[in-house]
Write an enzyme that holds these catalytic residues in place. Structure first.
Site, mmCIF file in Angstrom:
data_model
loop_
_atom_site.group_PDB
_atom_site.id
_atom_site.type_symbol
_atom_site.label_atom_id
_atom_site.label_comp_id
_atom_site.label_asym_id
_atom_site.label_seq_id
_atom_site.Cartn_x
_atom_site.Cartn_y
_atom_site.Cartn_z
ATOM 1 N N PRO A 1 0.817 -1.221 0.000
ATOM 2 C CA PRO A 1 0.000 0.000 0.000
ATOM 3 C C PRO A 1 0.848 1.266 0.000
ATOM 4 O O PRO A 1 1.598 1.521 0.929
ATOM 5 C CB PRO A 1 -0.786 -0.099 1.308
ATOM 6 N N GLU A 2 0.746 2.015 -1.078
ATOM 7 C CA GLU A 2 1.343 3.347 -1.112
ATOM 8 C C GLU A 2 0.182 4.333 -1.179
ATOM 9 O O GLU A 2 -0.957 3.948 -0.961
ATOM 10 C CB GLU A 2 2.285 3.490 -2.311
#
Length: 299
Positions: free
Chosen positions: A8-9
């Site tokens: 997750p960015e």
DNA sequence: AGACTAACCTGAAAGC
DNA sequence: TGCTTTCAGGTTAGTC
């Protein structure tokens, strides 16, 4: 063999935020369930239970990779997905959808209706309306949960730089000019641009034609403007495709974000560059795998 | 003080 | 086949 993973960015966090917001706000948290104290809990689980039960969310915002749930008493709850964090509501569709956006295939037995919280589900909100519960699952426990009383300062949020989607080339240039580090390391520094992770850093550098090891100090304003524009372009595109995969998600077997197919360098070492056919190289920079085209990206 | 590095954690995959 | 080792990455604490 080197296997690329998806973590997750900023775009994944933003897609998660958009998904959660309408299903979360205004519902009274009746009961909070947690696992034992661990690295995951900045605020001890017992405190979380005490402070959150009876409250409801009135706002859900994002800064960098952090989600900030504002509560009806003015307190805030910070959530960070770390590397393997998943936020979703109980019930098959939400779980399948969100795991698909993460790019993490779930075992078939976990894709059934009525997902039961397992040992990796560290936080569960059960609501007074008896509707779907909110689950925070994180296998590696690199995620974070922190409760902040009304008006309390957050050292974590305070040290973040400008959100990557709102940043300007001039802001990046100001930070770059005083740093003696590689441009890739600059992009990953959350106190400069908040939200950029390893994958989008590599993709943006490729699109901007900048070698990841180029000295930050040597970046010209025009380089920074191009770089910020590419960071934002790739992230906005990712948010877009994450959104579109919602309707595309039909069969669990084929579920994944379309970002996989659009990425140009990340996880593609030894493959031909899509622009010039030169082989993509992989190096380690700042303890992170780094992918680039030796011909298209100049130092 | 800025820059660099180890540690946190687990499961998948490679290595033997 | 099965046990052991390696590796991925966001963030932080610790060192130089």
């Amino acid at each position: 063999m080197y296997v690329a993973r998806r973590v997750p960015e900023l775009p994944e966090v933003e897609v998660t935020r958009r998904e959660l917001e309408p299903q979360l706000l205004g519902r009274v948290i009746e009961r909070v369930r947690t696992t034992a104290p661990s690295y995951f809990f900045i605020t001890p689980p017992a405190t979380l239970r005490k402070r959150l039960e009876g409250r409801s969310g009135v706002g859900l915002s994002r800064l960098g990779k952090y989600l900030v749930l504002e509560l009806d008493d003015g307190a805030r709850l910070l959530l960070h997905l770390g590397m393997t964090g998943q936020l979703f509501f109980s019930g098959a569709s939400s779980l399948g959808l969100l795991s698909a956006l993460r790019g993490m295939a779930l075992a078939p037995e976990k894709q059934t209706e009525g997902f039961t919280p397992d040992a990796h589900t560290h936080l569960v909100f059960e609501f007074g309306d008896r509707g779907p519960s909110l689950l925070f699952r994180d296998v590696r426990k690199f995620g974070k949960v922190e409760f902040l009383l009304h008006g309390a300062e957050s050292a974590r949020l305070d040290k973040l730089g400008v959100d990557a989607l709102r940043a300007t080339g001039a802001e990046l240039h100001a930070a770059a000019s005083v740093r003696k580090i590689a441009v890739k390391s600059l992009l990953l520094d959350q106190s400069v641009l908040a939200g950029v992770g390893n994958i989008y850093a590599d993709e943006a550098l490729f699109l901007a034609g900048i070698h990841p090891k180029r000295s930050a100090r040597r970046l010209k304003l025009a380089d920074c403007e191009r770089l910020v524009a590419e960071v934002q372009r790739v992230m906005l595109r990712s948010i877009e495709t994450g959104g579109s995969s919602i309707s595309d998600y039909v069969r669990p077997s084929g579920a994944r974000g379309s970002y996989q197919d659009e990425r140009r360098v990340y996880g593609r070492s030894e493959e031909a560059c899509s622009t010039c056919q030169t082989l993509i190289r992989r190096i380690v920079l700042g303890q992170r795998s780094t992918h680039f085209c030796p011909a298209c990206q100049r130092r």
